[in-house]
Structures are given as C-alpha cells and as structure tokens.
Design a protein around this motif. Structure first.
Motif, PDB file in Angstrom:
ATOM      1  N   GLY A 135      -3.558 -21.326 -16.497  1.00 17.60           N
ATOM      2  CA  GLY A 135      -4.526 -21.668 -17.526  1.00 17.60           C
ATOM      3  C   GLY A 135      -5.596 -22.625 -17.020  1.00 17.60           C
ATOM      4  N   MET A 136      -5.197 -23.565 -16.184  1.00 14.81           N
ATOM      5  CA  MET A 136      -6.144 -24.506 -15.574  1.00 14.81           C
ATOM      6  C   MET A 136      -7.196 -23.744 -14.766  1.00 14.81           C
ATOM      7  SD  MET A 136      -5.050 -27.719 -13.153  1.00 14.81           S
ATOM      8  CE  MET A 136      -6.253 -28.930 -12.544  1.00 14.81           C
ATOM      9  N   ALA A 137      -6.769 -22.651 -14.133  1.00 11.92           N
ATOM     10  CA  ALA A 137      -7.681 -21.856 -13.313  1.00 11.92           C
ATOM     11  C   ALA A 137      -8.597 -20.967 -14.144  1.00 11.92           C
ATOM     12  CB  ALA A 137      -6.870 -20.993 -12.345  1.00 11.92           C
ATOM     13  N   LEU A 138      -8.117 -20.463 -15.277  1.00 10.45           N
ATOM     14  CA  LEU A 138      -8.821 -19.397 -15.982  1.00 10.45           C
ATOM     15  C   LEU A 138      -9.609 -19.846 -17.202  1.00 10.45           C
ATOM     16  CD1 LEU A 138      -5.988 -16.700 -15.793  1.00 10.45           C
ATOM     17  CD2 LEU A 138      -8.003 -16.919 -14.318  1.00 10.45           C
ATOM     18  N   PHE A 139      -9.226 -20.946 -17.843  1.00 11.95           N
ATOM     19  CA  PHE A 139      -9.907 -21.365 -19.068  1.00 11.95           C
ATOM     20  C   PHE A 139     -11.181 -22.135 -18.743  1.00 11.95           C
ATOM     21  CE2 PHE A 139      -5.441 -21.424 -21.017  1.00 11.95           C
ATOM     22  CZ  PHE A 139      -5.585 -20.121 -21.466  1.00 11.95           C
ATOM     23  N   ASP A 140     -12.277 -21.746 -19.377  1.00 11.99           N
ATOM     24  CA  ASP A 140     -13.551 -22.444 -19.147  1.00 11.99           C
ATOM     25  C   ASP A 140     -14.025 -23.222 -20.365  1.00 11.99           C
ATOM     26  OD1 ASP A 140     -14.253 -20.343 -20.759  1.00 11.99           O
ATOM     27  OD2 ASP A 140     -15.701 -19.461 -19.364  1.00 11.99           O
ATOM     28  N   GLN A 141     -13.255 -23.191 -21.460  1.00 11.91           N
ATOM     29  CA  GLN A 141     -13.534 -24.029 -22.617  1.00 11.91           C
ATOM     30  C   GLN A 141     -12.619 -25.251 -22.556  1.00 11.91           C
ATOM     31  OE1 GLN A 141     -16.045 -23.352 -24.906  1.00 11.91           O
ATOM     32  NE2 GLN A 141     -16.523 -21.771 -23.374  1.00 11.91           N
ATOM     33  N   HIS A 142     -13.129 -26.394 -23.012  1.00 15.54           N
ATOM     34  CA  HIS A 142     -12.399 -27.630 -22.764  1.00 15.54           C
ATOM     35  C   HIS A 142     -11.074 -27.702 -23.525  1.00 15.54           C
ATOM     36  CE1 HIS A 142     -11.752 -32.124 -22.718  1.00 15.54           C
ATOM     37  NE2 HIS A 142     -11.892 -31.825 -21.431  1.00 15.54           N
ATOM     38  N   PHE A 178      -8.417 -25.564 -21.851  1.00 13.63           N
ATOM     39  CA  PHE A 178      -8.150 -26.223 -20.567  1.00 13.63           C
ATOM     40  C   PHE A 178      -7.297 -27.470 -20.786  1.00 13.63           C
ATOM     41  CE2 PHE A 178      -9.214 -29.372 -17.322  1.00 13.63           C
ATOM     42  CZ  PHE A 178      -9.075 -28.637 -16.140  1.00 13.63           C
ATOM     43  N   LEU A 179      -7.617 -28.223 -21.817  1.00 14.31           N
ATOM     44  CA  LEU A 179      -6.875 -29.444 -22.131  1.00 14.31           C
ATOM     45  C   LEU A 179      -5.415 -29.115 -22.455  1.00 14.31           C
ATOM     46  CD1 LEU A 179      -7.671 -32.515 -22.501  1.00 14.31           C
ATOM     47  CD2 LEU A 179      -7.762 -32.031 -24.942  1.00 14.31           C
ATOM     48  N   LEU A 180      -5.197 -28.047 -23.227  1.00 19.09           N
ATOM     49  CA  LEU A 180      -3.832 -27.676 -23.610  1.00 19.09           C
ATOM     50  C   LEU A 180      -3.033 -27.171 -22.407  1.00 19.09           C
ATOM     51  CD1 LEU A 180      -4.555 -25.899 -27.022  1.00 19.09           C
ATOM     52  CD2 LEU A 180      -3.586 -28.173 -26.656  1.00 19.09           C
ATOM     53  N   ALA A 181      -3.673 -26.364 -21.554  1.00 18.55           N
ATOM     54  CA  ALA A 181      -2.965 -25.830 -20.387  1.00 18.55           C
ATOM     55  C   ALA A 181      -2.674 -26.922 -19.374  1.00 18.55           C
ATOM     56  CB  ALA A 181      -3.787 -24.717 -19.738  1.00 18.55           C
ATOM     57  N   THR A 182      -3.709 -27.682 -19.027  1.00 24.03           N
ATOM     58  CA  THR A 182      -3.568 -28.715 -17.999  1.00 24.03           C
ATOM     59  C   THR A 182      -2.776 -29.901 -18.512  1.00 24.03           C
ATOM     60  OG1 THR A 182      -5.717 -28.045 -17.110  1.00 24.03           O
ATOM     61  CG2 THR A 182      -4.851 -30.174 -16.389  1.00 24.03           C
ATOM     62  N   GLY A 183      -3.022 -30.278 -19.759  1.00 22.53           N
ATOM     63  CA  GLY A 183      -2.375 -31.469 -20.300  1.00 22.53           C
ATOM     64  C   GLY A 183      -0.990 -31.211 -20.848  1.00 22.53           C
TER      65      GLY A 183
END
Length: 410
Positions: free
Chosen positions: A93-100, A103-108
């Motif tokens: 998700g960190m690699a593919l999501f371009d909306q914040h 990205f926040l949910l996947a990375t965080g």
C-alpha cells in the motif's frame, strides 16, 4: 549451547528469532531513504510523510500489549504469520497509494500492526520462556544484534533497489521479503500457551492473570521509571533514523553519505547490543541504561557542534550505532527480573509502548518543526536534553526489587 527438555532448542530459537528480527527491523530502518522520493513524487511536505511514520510507531506501540497478551497465551507462531502478511500488505500500500489518507492507513496502521507482531516483544517473550535467567540477557543481546545486522544489511539493499528500480517497485520488493518471516516463524512454535508456562521464572505466580500482572506492574515505581526512560530511546532513534538522510542532504552531502551512515549505525549496533546483553549478565542493567542515554546526549552534542563532513558523519554513525539499540536487551531483562516471564511479552510491550510514543513524537515533531523553521536544530537539542533526563530516571531503579505479592524473591 543446550536447551532443557520440553523447551525449544536454543540454536533453533536464536537463529529463527534473529532472522525474523533481521527482516522486520531491517526493513523499517530503511524508511528514511523514501522520505524525499515519496514527498517529491506526490507533492507532499516532510510533515505529511513524517505523520505516516509517526502513526506507524504509535500503532505499533499501542497494539503491542494486546498482541503481547495474544502471544503469551497462544504462542509466537500464531502471531508472527499474520504479522508477516500485514507487513507485506502495508508495504504494498505504501508503494501504490498516491492519496494521503490511504497512504497514511497503509504505512501507519497496517505496517504498524505488522511490526507489533514481528519484532522484539514477541521474540523476547519466546526467549524469556525458554532460556534460564542466567543466560537471558545474553540471548536478548544476540537477538538485538541480529536486528542491528538487519539494518546493516537491509539499508544498502534498499538503497540499491532505489537506484535500480523506481521507488514504488523497490517497496514492492521489500514487501516480498517481509513474507519470509512466516516460514522462519515455524522454528518458534511452542507448546500451547493456554495454561501457565511449564518453565516459568521462579518469581512467577502460577495463577496470576493478565489483569493482576497489569495492576502489579503499574503499582511498581521502578517499572514506571523504566517505562518513562524508554520514551526517550524511541524519540532519539526514530528522529535520527527517519530524518538523518534529509538532514545530511540539507547539508549538501551526497545520498551515499546518508546510506553509509545508516549502514554504519546498523553495523556498530551489532557490537553495541551484543555487548549490552553480555554486560547485563555481570553489571547492574539500569546503570548500563543510564550510561547509554547520557552517552547519546554527549555524542549528539558533539555532532551538531562540529563542522559536518563525510568523516564526521561516519564517526557519529559508528559511535551512535554502538548506542542505538543497546537499550533493548537490558530493558527487557529488567522487566523479566521485576515481574517474571509468565506475562513478559505483554509487560515488555507496555514498556515498548512508551518507546513508541517517543518515536511518534520524534518523527512527527521533527517534520513539523522543519516545515516551520527550515531546520532540525531545535529537535537535536530536544533529543539531547531528553537523553540527560532518561539517564537520571534510570539511576534510582532497583531492578531486582519484587512487588509485595511475590512469594519468592529473585
């Protein structure tokens, strides 16, 4: 290096635990290399990226006590396998999501949960239950050293992937590597944890419930001091680990200097964590912790007051590396001495939650203050002051003191 009947073989346990921590910690230590590529690709600020990693640290810490309870009850294997899947999904998700927000949910959130399932607290719970107290600090040092080697190994690997692939493909490659945690977890399969451990520490009260263990820990002054000091460790290492590459880029140093610095931290941390674990068998562990925190403050002060160059960065990275995760073995060994090993994963995770609150503040505050002032200088001085405070907090801790409810002293 032998094991007692009914326990996991020591070599198998240490090898599998080391490989798991090498992957789980090694991957996370490389996240600082993605700060500039991701913010530039999406048009985000440093605070935007820092918030995601800060949330990751917070979720990791907040979920740790619950995951620790699960691991104490059901065994590490049942926690590690879903943790590997979560880690890989979050990296994807960190690699593919371009909306914040995604990205926040996947990375965080997703990666944070994956890290809570696959890092030190879970592995140390297995070690505590299967290794005698006479070797416990040493064994924890071995595992922490493996996490340090993971940084030394994975940071250059991640840098190579970034140079040979685009940044999103490099993250997908790391996602694939995170899945390797699952087969290594097979070597940490324990007997059912539904009943109190057959080889509990002598100070464990066999009938003690998780709720009783929590009440006992939170009424224990020295446990609370240890927990407060660990906040500082999280603040310092998260700030440096995530923002050092950007700090060096701001100083007009090449990206290779940052990669080398992070790798040196990992390499010298192998030495520092092993030494801290070994010394913990002979010296007072809380004195070791106090010395580590004060030494960090001195090293950071010299670094920011000295003209910066590749040489000064290398010296800073080597010395700081020796102090990097050297707090981990003595901290967890002290928890085991204070409260036994029946609920070690859960109680160790609560201490670690404090560490992760510090990590949240170190990562996010650095990004926030940088965006406001254009400099990391204030954050360096905060980290230095906190090191002095943590050194003082650890000095009065009596690591062998047992709460009144214990029937047998250590």
């Amino acid at each position: 290096m032998t094991s007692s009947p009914g326990r996991l073989p020591m070599r198998q346990m240490l090898l599998c635990g080391a490989l798991i921590v090498t992957l789980s910690m090694g991957i996370r230590h490389a996240f600082g290399l993605w700060l500039q590529p991701i913010t530039m690709a999406h048009g985000w600020t440093r605070e935007d990226y820092s918030l995601a990693l800060a949330l990751q640290n917070l979720v990791w810490g907040a979920s740790g006590p619950f995951i620790g309870w699960w691991a104490d009850r059901s065994g590490a294997f049942r926690v590690l396998v879903p943790g590997a899947l979560l880690y890989a999904l979050g990296l994807a998700g960190m690699a593919l999501f371009d909306q914040h927000l995604p990205f926040l949910l996947a990375t965080g959130v997703t990666i944070g949960l994956g890290q809570a399932c696959t890092t030190y607290a879970v592995i140390y719970g297995v070690i505590g239950r299967n290794i005698d107290a006479s070797q416990r600090s040493w064994a924890m040092g071995i595992t922490a050293a493996a996490g340090s080697f993971g940084q030394f190994l994975m940071v250059p690997l991640a840098s190579t992937l970034l140079h040979r692939l685009d940044w999103s493909s490099a993250l997908l490659a790391l996602a694939a590597s995170a899945l390797l945690i699952a087969p290594f977890a097979w070597g940490l399969r324990e007997p059912s944890r539904q009943s109190p451990p057959r080889h509990a520490h002598p100070t464990d009260t066999p009938a003690q419930s998780a709720a009783q263990a929590l009440r006992e820990a939170f009424s224990h002054r020295d446990y609370l001091l240890l927990t407060a000091g660990y906040f500082v460790c999280g603040f310092q290492v998260a700030f440096i680990g995530v923002h050092l590459p950007s700090y060096l880029a701001d100083q007009k140093l090449s990206p290779e200097v940052a990669t080398t610095a992070l790798a040196l931290i990992g390499l010298f941390n192998v030495i520092g964590t092993y030494a801290a674990g070994a010394l913990g068998q002979r010296l007072r562990k809380t004195r070791i912790l106090s010395t580590i925190y004060l030494s960090r403050a001195v090293v950071m002060t010299l670094f920011i007051l000295t003209p910066i160059s590749p040489l000064s960065v290398g010296i800073f990275a080597a010395v700081m590396g020796a102090l990097w995760l050297s707090t981990v073995p003595p901290t967890n060994a002290v928890v085991a001495q204070m409260h036994g090993v029946q609920h070690l994963t859960m109680l160790g995770a609560i201490v670690f939650f404090s560490h992760q609150i510090g990590s949240f503040m170190g990562v996010w505050l650095a990004g926030r203050l940088y965006d406001l002032s254009g400099s990391y200088n204030v954050v360096w001085w905060i980290a230095i002051a906190l090191g002095v405070v943590a050194s003082m907090l650890n000095l009065p801790i009596r690591e062998n003191r047992q709460p009144a409810s214990r029937l047998v002293t250590a």
